[in-house]
Scaffold this motif. Sequence first.
Motif, PDB file in Angstrom:
ATOM      1  N   GLU A 186     -59.424  17.447  58.695  1.00  0.00           N
ATOM      2  CA  GLU A 186     -58.463  16.706  59.517  1.00  0.00           C
ATOM      3  C   GLU A 186     -57.604  15.768  58.651  1.00  0.00           C
ATOM      4  OE1 GLU A 186     -60.220  14.084  62.367  1.00  0.00           O
ATOM      5  OE2 GLU A 186     -58.297  13.727  63.375  1.00  0.00           O
ATOM      6  N   TRP A 187     -58.249  15.023  57.719  1.00  0.00           N
ATOM      7  CA  TRP A 187     -57.504  14.099  56.860  1.00  0.00           C
ATOM      8  C   TRP A 187     -56.482  14.883  56.029  1.00  0.00           C
ATOM      9  CZ3 TRP A 187     -55.852  13.170  51.959  1.00  0.00           C
ATOM     10  CH2 TRP A 187     -55.382  11.885  51.684  1.00  0.00           C
ATOM     11  N   ILE A 188     -56.947  15.970  55.413  1.00  0.00           N
ATOM     12  CA  ILE A 188     -56.050  16.722  54.512  1.00  0.00           C
ATOM     13  C   ILE A 188     -54.864  17.299  55.312  1.00  0.00           C
ATOM     14  CG2 ILE A 188     -55.859  18.603  52.837  1.00  0.00           C
ATOM     15  CD1 ILE A 188     -58.897  18.304  52.334  1.00  0.00           C
ATOM     16  N   VAL A 231     -57.745  17.584  46.329  1.00  0.00           N
ATOM     17  CA  VAL A 231     -57.500  18.336  47.564  1.00  0.00           C
ATOM     18  C   VAL A 231     -56.031  18.788  47.677  1.00  0.00           C
ATOM     19  CG1 VAL A 231     -59.311  17.016  48.743  1.00  0.00           C
ATOM     20  CG2 VAL A 231     -56.919  16.311  48.995  1.00  0.00           C
ATOM     21  N   LEU A 232     -55.181  18.277  46.787  1.00  0.00           N
ATOM     22  CA  LEU A 232     -53.738  18.465  46.969  1.00  0.00           C
ATOM     23  C   LEU A 232     -53.154  19.696  46.278  1.00  0.00           C
ATOM     24  CD1 LEU A 232     -52.633  14.760  46.288  1.00  0.00           C
ATOM     25  CD2 LEU A 232     -53.077  15.822  48.505  1.00  0.00           C
ATOM     26  N   PHE A 233     -53.789  20.121  45.174  1.00  0.00           N
ATOM     27  CA  PHE A 233     -53.126  21.106  44.317  1.00  0.00           C
ATOM     28  C   PHE A 233     -53.767  22.498  44.391  1.00  0.00           C
ATOM     29  CE2 PHE A 233     -52.114  16.937  42.699  1.00  0.00           C
ATOM     30  CZ  PHE A 233     -50.764  17.037  42.398  1.00  0.00           C
ATOM     31  N   VAL A 283     -45.789   7.600  44.501  1.00  0.00           N
ATOM     32  CA  VAL A 283     -44.958   8.808  44.381  1.00  0.00           C
ATOM     33  C   VAL A 283     -44.284   9.067  45.730  1.00  0.00           C
ATOM     34  CG1 VAL A 283     -44.923  11.279  43.857  1.00  0.00           C
ATOM     35  CG2 VAL A 283     -46.518   9.777  42.632  1.00  0.00           C
ATOM     36  N   PHE A 284     -45.067   8.982  46.768  1.00  0.00           N
ATOM     37  CA  PHE A 284     -44.566   9.212  48.132  1.00  0.00           C
ATOM     38  C   PHE A 284     -43.384   8.290  48.431  1.00  0.00           C
ATOM     39  CE2 PHE A 284     -45.916  11.190  52.174  1.00  0.00           C
ATOM     40  CZ  PHE A 284     -45.017  10.595  53.019  1.00  0.00           C
ATOM     41  N   LYS A 285     -43.546   7.007  48.029  1.00  0.00           N
ATOM     42  CA  LYS A 285     -42.534   5.992  48.316  1.00  0.00           C
ATOM     43  C   LYS A 285     -41.169   6.346  47.719  1.00  0.00           C
ATOM     44  CE  LYS A 285     -42.866   1.748  46.630  1.00  0.00           C
ATOM     45  NZ  LYS A 285     -43.686   0.657  46.039  1.00  0.00           N
TER      46      LYS A 285
HETATM   47  O1  UT7 Z   1     -45.666  17.160  43.449  1.00  0.00           O
HETATM   48  C1  UT7 Z   1     -45.036  15.923  43.402  1.00  0.00           C
HETATM   49  C2  UT7 Z   1     -45.928  14.823  43.287  1.00  0.00           C
HETATM   50  N1  UT7 Z   1     -46.891  14.581  44.300  1.00  0.00           N
HETATM   51  C3  UT7 Z   1     -46.590  14.190  45.542  1.00  0.00           C
HETATM   52  O2  UT7 Z   1     -45.512  14.339  46.043  1.00  0.00           O
HETATM   53  C4  UT7 Z   1     -47.670  13.494  46.315  1.00  0.00           C
HETATM   54  C5  UT7 Z   1     -47.145  12.237  46.931  1.00  0.00           C
HETATM   55  N2  UT7 Z   1     -48.113  11.504  47.688  1.00  0.00           N
HETATM   56  C6  UT7 Z   1     -48.699  11.972  48.810  1.00  0.00           C
HETATM   57  O3  UT7 Z   1     -48.478  13.099  49.207  1.00  0.00           O
HETATM   58  C7  UT7 Z   1     -49.593  11.049  49.592  1.00  0.00           C
HETATM   59  O4  UT7 Z   1     -49.462   9.734  49.111  1.00  0.00           O
HETATM   60  C8  UT7 Z   1     -51.101  11.467  49.538  1.00  0.00           C
HETATM   61  C9  UT7 Z   1     -51.286  12.749  50.343  1.00  0.00           C
HETATM   62  C10 UT7 Z   1     -51.528  11.662  48.116  1.00  0.00           C
HETATM   63  C11 UT7 Z   1     -51.942  10.387  50.195  1.00  0.00           C
HETATM   64  O5  UT7 Z   1     -51.507  10.114  51.512  1.00  0.00           O
HETATM   65  P1  UT7 Z   1     -51.285   8.607  51.982  1.00  0.00           P
HETATM   66  O6  UT7 Z   1     -50.929   8.658  53.401  1.00  0.00           O
HETATM   67  O7  UT7 Z   1     -50.318   7.972  51.020  1.00  0.00           O
HETATM   68  O8  UT7 Z   1     -52.756   8.005  51.866  1.00  0.00           O
HETATM   69  P2  UT7 Z   1     -53.268   6.798  50.970  1.00  0.00           P
HETATM   70  O9  UT7 Z   1     -53.238   7.143  49.532  1.00  0.00           O
HETATM   71  O10 UT7 Z   1     -52.565   5.572  51.426  1.00  0.00           O
HETATM   72  O11 UT7 Z   1     -54.787   6.733  51.432  1.00  0.00           O
HETATM   73  C12 UT7 Z   1     -55.154   6.404  52.768  1.00  0.00           C
HETATM   74  C13 UT7 Z   1     -56.667   6.398  52.873  1.00  0.00           C
HETATM   75  C14 UT7 Z   1     -57.338   5.592  51.775  1.00  0.00           C
HETATM   76  O12 UT7 Z   1     -58.431   4.917  52.350  1.00  0.00           O
HETATM   77  P3  UT7 Z   1     -58.322   3.348  52.701  1.00  0.00           P
HETATM   78  O13 UT7 Z   1     -58.002   2.677  51.378  1.00  0.00           O
HETATM   79  O14 UT7 Z   1     -57.209   3.238  53.688  1.00  0.00           O
HETATM   80  O15 UT7 Z   1     -59.673   3.026  53.248  1.00  0.00           O
HETATM   81  C15 UT7 Z   1     -57.873   6.649  50.821  1.00  0.00           C
HETATM   82  O16 UT7 Z   1     -59.009   6.222  50.106  1.00  0.00           O
HETATM   83  O17 UT7 Z   1     -57.190   7.741  52.735  1.00  0.00           O
HETATM   84  C16 UT7 Z   1     -58.235   7.767  51.763  1.00  0.00           C
HETATM   85  N3  UT7 Z   1     -58.247   9.062  51.110  1.00  0.00           N
HETATM   86  C17 UT7 Z   1     -58.914  10.130  51.598  1.00  0.00           C
HETATM   87  N4  UT7 Z   1     -59.687  10.289  52.699  1.00  0.00           N
HETATM   88  C18 UT7 Z   1     -60.204  11.514  52.917  1.00  0.00           C
HETATM   89  C19 UT7 Z   1     -57.608   9.430  49.981  1.00  0.00           C
HETATM   90  N5  UT7 Z   1     -57.866  10.732  49.716  1.00  0.00           N
HETATM   91  C20 UT7 Z   1     -58.670  11.182  50.709  1.00  0.00           C
HETATM   92  C21 UT7 Z   1     -59.247  12.428  50.987  1.00  0.00           C
HETATM   93  N6  UT7 Z   1     -60.003  12.565  52.101  1.00  0.00           N
HETATM   94  N7  UT7 Z   1     -59.061  13.503  50.201  1.00  0.00           N
END
Ligand code: UT7
Length: 327
Positions: A34-36, A158-160, A222-224
């Motif tokens: 669900e998270w992914i 989980v992303l790549f 990166v997202f920002k």
């Molecule tokens: O290819 C070009 C370069 N890459 C990209 O374009 C990627 C750009 N970034 C993104 O796509 C997103 O920032 C991510 C998908 C990597 C992350 O999504 P997000 O909405 O920015 O989440 P976040 O990093 O703010 O994390 C939210 C929460 C965190 O928990 P807390 O601190 O809120 O308690 C993370 O620890 O989600 C947690 N989290 C996870 N939970 C479950 C991070 N990874 C996972 C995971 N499963 N795999």
Amino acid sequence: MSALRSVVVGTGSALPRQLVTNRDLEARVETNDEWIQQRTGIRQRYIAGEGETTVSLGEAAARRALDAAGLVPADIDLIILATATPDNTFPASAVQVQRQLGIAHGFAFDIQAVCSGFVYALTTADLYLKNGMARRALVIGAETFSRILDWSDRTTCVLFGDGAGAVILEAQEVVGQGSAGDRGILVSKLRADGSHCEKLYVDGGPSSTGTVGHLRMEGREVFKHAVGMITDVVEDSFAALSIGAEDIDWFVPHQANRRIIDASAKKLGIAPEKVVITVGDHGNTSAASIPLALDTAVRDGRILRGDLVLLEAMGGGFTWGAVVVRW
Ligand code: UT7
């Protein structure tokens, strides 16, 4: 008086055999399907197994592109391969693909611009073709990011995914300087800003640690930046051609995250039904993601000859760029 245009005459792609679902990853790190899916749109990815490498995937994609174009390897006189995960530090993966295809003429080299690699490679090939230094270019994006992932880091692993895509460009003459109605690459805009180096990088390399290293990313950072950088470079491309979002038939973005793709399309004013999205099927395959998505949309009959196709990518460096092609 005539000029040359780089026309796409074939596409191909290849994925490794092993399919890894989000549920499979739940057994490896603390994550869940669900998270992914909610945060990225990714459902599954393919991971290279024994005997599968950047070069073998690149070669398979290249052979499919050659078949689609009705060409044989001897017809190619330039190979550019975009990758951040080469089989060897050197020689270039491009020359290894060249050897596998049995080509011993022309020239071949790699390009390293991470997720923007395919857009950089396509632009570079276009310049060689327009300049007359080559007649047919094989442009490949091929990656095995699974081999530089830290499989204990849930924020990145989980992303790549792994995979490859290829297109063949052919130099064709147009009357005068040509028009936006003529087939081929119409405009390219490339950018880089190294001040963001530490936001997405690999913590190793031949000259620093002597190791391959692992991918590190401040995902939120990166997202920002992603949507603003993507839309800026696309708007520059539109301005150069005096066109608008409504003129685009297909938007084929880098496949990193469904949310980035949706937000970019919305900001640009591109209708959702014109956006090709494959990230759910294979995750972020870096330089391979655009040609994988292109090949999907060509083979399922969406992208047709004469369509106006917009490509864009943004990734490590940061690097970013856009290309507009009349298919
Ligand atoms: O290819 C070009 C370069 N890459 C990209 O374009 C990627 C750009 N970034 C993104 O796509 C997103 O920032 C991510 C998908 C990597 C992350 O999504 P997000 O909405 O920015 O989440 P976040 O990093 O703010 O994390 C939210 C929460 C965190 O928990 P807390 O601190 O809120 O308690 C993370 O620890 O989600 C947690 N989290 C996870 N939970 C479950 C991070 N990874 C996972 C995971 N499963 N795999």
